[in-house]
Design a protein around this motif. Structure first.
Motif, PDB file in Angstrom:
ATOM      1  N   VAL A  31       0.842  -1.191   0.000  1.00 46.97           N
ATOM      2  CA  VAL A  31       0.000   0.000   0.000  1.00 46.97           C
ATOM      3  C   VAL A  31       0.882   1.247   0.000  1.00 46.97           C
ATOM      4  N   LEU A  32       0.568   2.184  -0.870  1.00 52.22           N
ATOM      5  CA  LEU A  32       1.329   3.432  -0.944  1.00 52.22           C
ATOM      6  C   LEU A  32       1.057   4.301   0.283  1.00 52.22           C
ATOM      7  N   ALA A  33       2.138   4.738   0.930  1.00 55.42           N
ATOM      8  CA  ALA A  33       2.006   5.644   2.066  1.00 55.42           C
ATOM      9  C   ALA A  33       1.911   7.090   1.602  1.00 55.42           C
ATOM     10  N   THR A  34       2.502   7.393   0.458  1.00 49.65           N
ATOM     11  CA  THR A  34       2.397   8.718  -0.144  1.00 49.65           C
ATOM     12  C   THR A  34       2.097   8.549  -1.632  1.00 49.65           C
ATOM     13  N   ALA A  35       1.598   9.598  -2.217  1.00 43.29           N
ATOM     14  CA  ALA A  35       1.242   9.542  -3.639  1.00 43.29           C
ATOM     15  C   ALA A  35       2.494   9.386  -4.502  1.00 43.29           C
ATOM     16  N   VAL A  36       2.321   8.760  -5.655  1.00 44.01           N
ATOM     17  CA  VAL A  36       3.380   8.656  -6.657  1.00 44.01           C
ATOM     18  C   VAL A  36       3.055   9.661  -7.759  1.00 44.01           C
ATOM     19  N   ARG A  37       4.056  10.491  -8.097  1.00 46.47           N
ATOM     20  CA  ARG A  37       3.853  11.505  -9.126  1.00 46.47           C
ATOM     21  C   ARG A  37       4.907  11.377 -10.216  1.00 46.47           C
ATOM     22  N   CYS A  38       4.564  11.885 -11.370  1.00 44.14           N
ATOM     23  CA  CYS A  38       5.476  11.851 -12.511  1.00 44.14           C
ATOM     24  C   CYS A  38       6.721  12.682 -12.201  1.00 44.14           C
ATOM     25  N   GLU A  39       7.892  12.104 -12.463  1.00 47.78           N
ATOM     26  CA  GLU A  39       9.157  12.792 -12.203  1.00 47.78           C
ATOM     27  C   GLU A  39       9.867  13.226 -13.474  1.00 47.78           C
ATOM     28  N   ARG A  40       9.470  12.682 -14.602  1.00 46.24           N
ATOM     29  CA  ARG A  40      10.041  13.139 -15.874  1.00 46.24           C
ATOM     30  C   ARG A  40       8.951  13.065 -16.929  1.00 46.24           C
ATOM     31  N   PRO A  41       9.050  13.860 -17.990  1.00 46.85           N
ATOM     32  CA  PRO A  41       7.973  13.878 -18.993  1.00 46.85           C
ATOM     33  C   PRO A  41       7.770  12.492 -19.612  1.00 46.85           C
ATOM     34  N   VAL A  42       6.532  12.228 -19.983  1.00 40.30           N
ATOM     35  CA  VAL A  42       6.192  11.011 -20.723  1.00 40.30           C
ATOM     36  C   VAL A  42       5.455  11.436 -21.989  1.00 40.30           C
ATOM     37  N   PRO A  43       5.998  11.150 -23.177  1.00 43.11           N
ATOM     38  CA  PRO A  43       7.328  10.599 -23.438  1.00 43.11           C
ATOM     39  C   PRO A  43       8.426  11.528 -22.920  1.00 43.11           C
ATOM     40  N   ALA A  44       9.616  10.938 -22.702  1.00 42.41           N
ATOM     41  CA  ALA A  44      10.729  11.725 -22.195  1.00 42.41           C
ATOM     42  C   ALA A  44      11.399  12.549 -23.283  1.00 42.41           C
TER      43      ALA A  44
END
Length: 374
Positions: A31-44
């Motif tokens: 279970v995620l304790a904190t949110a996961v966010r995009c760290e680099r552009p997609v597509p890169a």
């Protein structure tokens, strides 16, 4: 204790374990304790959306080379030039469109065609830009969430630590391998407890068979360093049943001590002074399965940080002998038909796929809570 109160007690007995950083793929099922966010552009990076030719300026275009996915680009494109390009390949600087193979032709190293309304180019960040939410806190990390996080540049996530479980299978008659001899039975609990633990977000660390010896059980309880200890057998008041006395001597706190259900009445849940939980399963395999679904699964899910979920219900039909003052728990098929479990009942539960929890006032055709067997 009523069955519903026992289930709720196990569900509410524990808080989620501490969160820890984990590689994304290793966090699958947690279970995620904190949110996961995009760290680099997609597509890169800007890339081709089709196989064909990347072109610059007006045509026809002179072919200057080839770019495959994963390869570097040697310089940019001048007007009137093109490179053959594969889907997903890095787009050269200056490229204005990709002409798919089917929309152009090549004559004497010249690409001949017309740029249409669609440019067949994926620009960096078209799908996601940094900061975009991938998955919120509280979500269970699935394989797809893990893949999406990696695609978005998240190498690690903060996830709840999975609870660990020790399985202690008691009984002089129990064997763990081979064909049972006279008076012997195979261990059916380890596989069931492993599956239920996994499904709830935990991890079975070890399974140990013990004789009907209070000293051996005392030593095994003391040696277990997991969050939860599951004991099969030794749960009643017979000459070979020592668990309740030993837990009393260890000054354990009883949370559940007997449940008004058939089968599974002797099941129990206690917590030792150091915070380790002990789940007591009756030695009868079918009763033990009922107890594991009643106490072990909601307890492990709570420790794993999974949000409480409402149990499913289904319309149930068929004849059954109900339990006055309690619930009868009987295998039920996907069509809602009850199946006779018999004294052991694992074969019926396996064939049915679910168990129906039938209160004393249940009537044929009424809805009932169901438990999905592992």
């Amino acid at each position: 204790m009523s069955w519903s109160d026992a289930y709720a007690t196990a569900r509410d007995a524990a808080k989620p374990l501490a969160a820890e950083l984990s590689p994304v793929v290793a966090a699958t099922g947690r279970v995620l304790a904190t949110a996961v966010r995009c760290e680099r552009p997609v597509p890169a990076f800007d890339n081709a959306a089709m196989d064909g030719y990347a072109v610059a300026g007006d045509g026809p275009w002179a072919v200057r080379g080839r770019v495959l996915a994963g390869s570097a680009v040697d310089g940019g494109l001048a007007p009137g030039t093109a490179v053959e390009i594969a889907t997903g390949a890095l787009l050269p600087d200056g490229a204005e469109a990709v002409l798919p193979y089917e929309d152009c032709r090549v004559e004497d190293d010249l690409v001949i065609g017309v740029i249409g309304a669609r440019r067949h180019i994926r620009r960096a960040g078209d799908a996601l830009c940094p900061g975009t939410l991938i998955a919120p806190a509280g979500r269970v990390v699935t394989a797809t969430i893990a893949a999406a996080a990696l695609q978005a540049g998240a190498e690690q996530v903060l996830a709840q630590r999975p609870p660990t479980v020790t399985m202690l299978v008691t009984g002089d008659e129990v064997i763990t391998a081979g064909s049972p001899g006279p008076g012997q039975v195979r261990d059916t609990f380890t596989g069931l407890v492993t599956a239920i633990t996994d499904r709830a977000g935990g991890r079975l660390v070890t399974s140990q068979r013990l004789p009907d010896d209070p000293a051996a059980l005392t030593a095994a309880l003391a040696a277990a360093v997991t969050d939860v200890i599951v004991v099969s057998g030794s749960s009643s008041a017979g000459a070979a049943d020592h668990l309740h006395r030993l837990l009393g001597e260890a000054t354990a706190t009883w949370l559940v001590r007997g449940v008004a259900c058939r089968p599974g009445h002797p099941q129990a849940l206690a917590v030792l002074p150091d915070g380790r939980f002990v789940v007591s399963l009756p030695g009868n395999p079918y009763a033990g399965l009922v107890a594991a679904l009643t106490l072990l699964e909601p307890l492990v899910a709570a420790l794993a940080g999974r949000p409480p979920a409402s149990l499913p219900t289904a319309t149930v039909t068929g004849p059954v002998k109900l339990m006055p003052g309690g619930v009868r728990i009987v295998p039920v098929g996907p069509d809602g038909d009850l199946a006779a479990a018999g004294p052991v009942g694992l074969h019926a539960a396996a064939a049915a796929g679910s168990l129906a929890v039938l209160p004393a006032d249940w009537a044929d055709g009424d809805p009932a809570v169901t438990l999905v067997v592992p």
